[in-house]
Design a protein around this motif. Structure first.
Motif, PDB file in Angstrom:
ATOM      1  N   LEU A 173       0.914  -1.065  -0.110  1.00 47.73           N
ATOM      2  CA  LEU A 173       0.080   0.141  -0.045  1.00 47.73           C
ATOM      3  C   LEU A 173       1.042   1.336   0.095  1.00 47.73           C
ATOM      4  CD1 LEU A 173      -3.111   0.200  -0.077  1.00 47.73           C
ATOM      5  CD2 LEU A 173      -3.017   0.535   2.557  1.00 47.73           C
ATOM      6  N   GLY A 174       0.205   2.198  -0.765  1.00 46.33           N
ATOM      7  CA  GLY A 174       1.102   3.441  -0.937  1.00 46.33           C
ATOM      8  C   GLY A 174       0.770   4.356   0.345  1.00 46.33           C
ATOM      9  N   THR A 175       1.330   5.617   0.613  1.00 44.63           N
ATOM     10  CA  THR A 175       1.209   6.242   1.657  1.00 44.63           C
ATOM     11  C   THR A 175       0.827   7.817   1.158  1.00 44.63           C
ATOM     12  OG1 THR A 175       3.534   6.882   1.583  1.00 44.63           O
ATOM     13  CG2 THR A 175       2.931   5.090   3.018  1.00 44.63           C
ATOM     14  N   ALA A 176       0.447   8.072   0.069  1.00 48.79           N
ATOM     15  CA  ALA A 176       0.272   9.523  -0.286  1.00 48.79           C
ATOM     16  C   ALA A 176      -1.159   9.577  -0.365  1.00 48.79           C
ATOM     17  CB  ALA A 176       0.942   9.665  -1.820  1.00 48.79           C
ATOM     18  N   ARG A 177      -1.467  11.098  -0.518  1.00 46.56           N
ATOM     19  CA  ARG A 177      -3.032  11.479  -0.874  1.00 46.56           C
ATOM     20  C   ARG A 177      -4.027  11.168   0.054  1.00 46.56           C
ATOM     21  NH1 ARG A 177      -3.913  10.787  -7.350  1.00 46.56           N
ATOM     22  NH2 ARG A 177      -4.818  12.730  -6.855  1.00 46.56           N
ATOM     23  N   TYR A 178      -3.566  10.526   1.286  1.00 47.80           N
ATOM     24  CA  TYR A 178      -4.673  10.336   2.288  1.00 47.80           C
ATOM     25  C   TYR A 178      -5.227  11.836   2.846  1.00 47.80           C
ATOM     26  CZ  TYR A 178      -3.863   5.385   2.042  1.00 47.80           C
ATOM     27  OH  TYR A 178      -3.737   4.097   1.572  1.00 47.80           O
ATOM     28  N   ALA A 224       7.476  -2.666   6.908  1.00 46.68           N
ATOM     29  CA  ALA A 224       8.755  -2.389   6.109  1.00 46.68           C
ATOM     30  C   ALA A 224       8.503  -1.488   4.993  1.00 46.68           C
ATOM     31  CB  ALA A 224       9.028  -3.761   5.529  1.00 46.68           C
ATOM     32  N   LEU A 225       9.450  -0.767   4.750  1.00 40.27           N
ATOM     33  CA  LEU A 225       9.186   0.443   3.568  1.00 40.27           C
ATOM     34  C   LEU A 225       9.899  -0.098   2.450  1.00 40.27           C
ATOM     35  CD1 LEU A 225      10.114   3.515   5.744  1.00 40.27           C
ATOM     36  CD2 LEU A 225       7.989   2.211   5.528  1.00 40.27           C
ATOM     37  N   LEU A 226       9.261   0.293   1.243  1.00 41.11           N
ATOM     38  CA  LEU A 226       9.628   0.014   0.026  1.00 41.11           C
ATOM     39  C   LEU A 226       9.906   1.471  -0.682  1.00 41.11           C
ATOM     40  CD1 LEU A 226      10.343  -1.383  -2.591  1.00 41.11           C
ATOM     41  CD2 LEU A 226       7.819  -1.622  -3.138  1.00 41.11           C
ATOM     42  N   PRO A 227      11.039   2.397  -0.616  1.00 44.60           N
ATOM     43  CA  PRO A 227      11.265   3.358  -1.026  1.00 44.60           C
ATOM     44  C   PRO A 227      11.047   3.326  -2.693  1.00 44.60           C
ATOM     45  CG  PRO A 227      12.941   2.872   0.510  1.00 44.60           C
ATOM     46  CD  PRO A 227      12.278   1.759   0.278  1.00 44.60           C
ATOM     47  N   ASN A 228      10.611   4.411  -3.053  1.00 47.00           N
ATOM     48  CA  ASN A 228      10.469   4.246  -4.830  1.00 47.00           C
ATOM     49  C   ASN A 228      10.910   5.561  -5.301  1.00 47.00           C
ATOM     50  OD1 ASN A 228       8.027   6.131  -5.545  1.00 47.00           O
ATOM     51  ND2 ASN A 228       7.106   4.725  -3.827  1.00 47.00           N
ATOM     52  N   VAL A 234       4.989  -1.187   2.700  1.00 46.06           N
ATOM     53  CA  VAL A 234       4.524   0.123   2.434  1.00 46.06           C
ATOM     54  C   VAL A 234       5.661   1.038   1.592  1.00 46.06           C
ATOM     55  CG1 VAL A 234       2.790   0.240   4.309  1.00 46.06           C
ATOM     56  CG2 VAL A 234       4.975   1.447   4.526  1.00 46.06           C
ATOM     57  N   THR A 235       4.983   1.609   0.644  1.00 46.50           N
ATOM     58  CA  THR A 235       5.617   2.491  -0.105  1.00 46.50           C
ATOM     59  C   THR A 235       5.814   3.764   0.092  1.00 46.50           C
ATOM     60  OG1 THR A 235       6.686   2.819  -2.802  1.00 46.50           O
ATOM     61  CG2 THR A 235       4.336   2.369  -2.288  1.00 46.50           C
ATOM     62  N   VAL A 236       7.135   4.467  -0.006  1.00 44.56           N
ATOM     63  CA  VAL A 236       7.070   5.882  -0.113  1.00 44.56           C
ATOM     64  C   VAL A 236       7.858   6.217  -1.125  1.00 44.56           C
ATOM     65  CG1 VAL A 236       6.860   6.041   2.534  1.00 44.56           C
ATOM     66  CG2 VAL A 236       8.834   5.844   1.547  1.00 44.56           C
ATOM     67  N   ALA A 237       7.314   7.663  -1.525  1.00 41.60           N
ATOM     68  CA  ALA A 237       8.374   8.273  -2.472  1.00 41.60           C
ATOM     69  C   ALA A 237       9.538   9.168  -1.925  1.00 41.60           C
ATOM     70  CB  ALA A 237       7.315   9.182  -3.546  1.00 41.60           C
ATOM     71  N   LEU A 238      10.621   8.829  -2.719  1.00 43.64           N
ATOM     72  CA  LEU A 238      11.897   9.301  -2.066  1.00 43.64           C
ATOM     73  C   LEU A 238      12.072  10.874  -2.286  1.00 43.64           C
ATOM     74  CD1 LEU A 238      14.523   6.676  -2.895  1.00 43.64           C
ATOM     75  CD2 LEU A 238      13.689   7.202  -0.745  1.00 43.64           C
ATOM     76  N   ARG A 239      11.388  11.298  -3.536  1.00 42.69           N
ATOM     77  CA  ARG A 239      11.435  12.539  -3.983  1.00 42.69           C
ATOM     78  C   ARG A 239      10.194  13.619  -3.438  1.00 42.69           C
ATOM     79  NH1 ARG A 239      13.440  13.689 -10.018  1.00 42.69           N
ATOM     80  NH2 ARG A 239      13.789  15.513  -9.006  1.00 42.69           N
ATOM     81  N   ARG A 240       9.197  12.982  -2.745  1.00 41.45           N
ATOM     82  CA  ARG A 240       7.931  13.459  -2.356  1.00 41.45           C
ATOM     83  C   ARG A 240       7.779  13.628  -1.108  1.00 41.45           C
ATOM     84  NH1 ARG A 240       4.512  11.332  -7.497  1.00 41.45           N
ATOM     85  NH2 ARG A 240       5.651  12.760  -9.043  1.00 41.45           N
ATOM     86  N   VAL A 241       8.313  12.510  -0.144  1.00 37.32           N
ATOM     87  CA  VAL A 241       8.111  12.728   1.144  1.00 37.32           C
ATOM     88  C   VAL A 241       9.280  12.609   1.941  1.00 37.32           C
ATOM     89  CG1 VAL A 241       7.283  10.881   2.759  1.00 37.32           C
ATOM     90  CG2 VAL A 241       6.044  10.806   0.711  1.00 37.32           C
ATOM     91  N   ARG A 287      10.636   1.372  -6.977  1.00 30.90           N
ATOM     92  CA  ARG A 287      10.024   1.749  -8.441  1.00 30.90           C
ATOM     93  C   ARG A 287      11.158   2.425  -9.073  1.00 30.90           C
ATOM     94  NH1 ARG A 287       4.709   3.368  -6.837  1.00 30.90           N
ATOM     95  NH2 ARG A 287       3.993   3.679  -8.905  1.00 30.90           N
ATOM     96  N   VAL A 288      11.067   2.297 -10.394  1.00 33.11           N
ATOM     97  CA  VAL A 288      11.857   3.206 -11.211  1.00 33.11           C
ATOM     98  C   VAL A 288      10.909   3.626 -12.399  1.00 33.11           C
ATOM     99  CG1 VAL A 288      14.222   2.389 -10.456  1.00 33.11           C
ATOM    100  CG2 VAL A 288      13.088   1.391 -12.508  1.00 33.11           C
TER     101      VAL A 288
END
Length: 252
Positions: A22-27, A75-79, A45-52, A102-103
């Motif tokens: 699950l992503g963590t943005a826009r809640y 656990a974190l999945l940076p993207n 969960v995934t977090v955006a490196l450039r936005r968070v 993710r790339v």
């Protein structure tokens, strides 16, 4: 063939039970985010490196996202969302010590990140040839889109997703495009190993309730896949056959 009770899977060396990422943005709020994560049953969960801003390197700030998530056992999945070239993806990934997810670019950036020691989970289109190339350069999984990101259109090309899964030797994760629980169930009925989603939950009228529905759909779809669906037929085949039935003449 099995059940989901002890149905774990491996992703980049990590064993997990939940197949939802699950992503963590826009809640609408941080509280809603945390409640939704819990309701979804996710472990990753995934977090955006450039936005968070994931906070200080030592995690001592109790308000930063990294602390909030890790202290709850996620656990974190940076993207590298927001990167549109291999150079941008590599620079962003190297700037953070916790790894890369993710790339936005394809085999070029993926191959370079793998060479530099990253576990790469590439977000890609639903082309089976591209998926095979990404696996061949050493990616830990392939993540084909179901539909354009944020569209909520569901899985538009299930045949291609199924082809990718049948040929892959790494986990296949549908990433982007799901809009509701039935889309998640379809992904798992096709045999996919996981589903990554964000907008479908975060932008629903009730994110916590939608996250709970996604959790149930994932388990139902996986159970259906393990059970093995009936063959498709292009003609009627009654479940109650006529052979052996008592005829009206026999009762007169």
């Amino acid at each position: 063939m099995g059940t989901t009770e002890h149905d774990t899977w491996m992703l980049a060396g990590r064993e997990m039970t939940s197949r939802i990422i699950l992503g963590t943005a826009r809640y609408p709020s941080q509280e809603t985010l945390l409640e939704s994560l819990k309701a979804s049953g996710t472990e990753l969960v995934t977090v955006a490196l450039r936005r968070v801003n994931v906070g200080s390197a030592d995690g001592t700030d109790p308000t930063n996202l990294y602390t909030l998530l890790t202290e709850r056992g996620y656990a974190l999945l940076p993207n590298t969302a927001g990167c549109f070239t291999a150079a941008d993806a590599i620079l962003t990934a190297r700037a953070r010590p916790r790894g890369a997810g993710r790339v936005a670019d394809q085999a070029g950036s993926a191959q370079e990140l793998v060479r530099r020691g990253f576990q790469v989970l590439p977000y890609t289109n639903d082309d089976p040839v591209t998926a095979r190339k990404l696996e061949d350069v050493g990616c830990s999984a392939v993540m084909p889109l179901g539909a354009p990101i944020g569209s909520g259109l569901g899985i538009r090309n299930p045949h291609n997703i199924q082809l990718i899964k049948e040929r892959a030797n790494v986990p296949v994760i549908v990433d982007a495009g799901v809009g509701t629980a039935s889309d998640v169930a379809i992904a798992f009925e096709l045999g996919c190993d996981g589903v990554l989603m964000n907008t479908a939950v975060a932008r629903s009228r009730n994110p916590v309730q939608m996250a709970r529905a996604m959790n149930a759909a994932a388990r139902a779809g996986r159970d259906a896949f393990l059970a093995g669906r009936m063959p498709r037929k292009f003609y009627a085949d009654a479940s109650s056959p006529s052979e052996g039935m008592i005829s009206p003449l026999e009762t007169s």
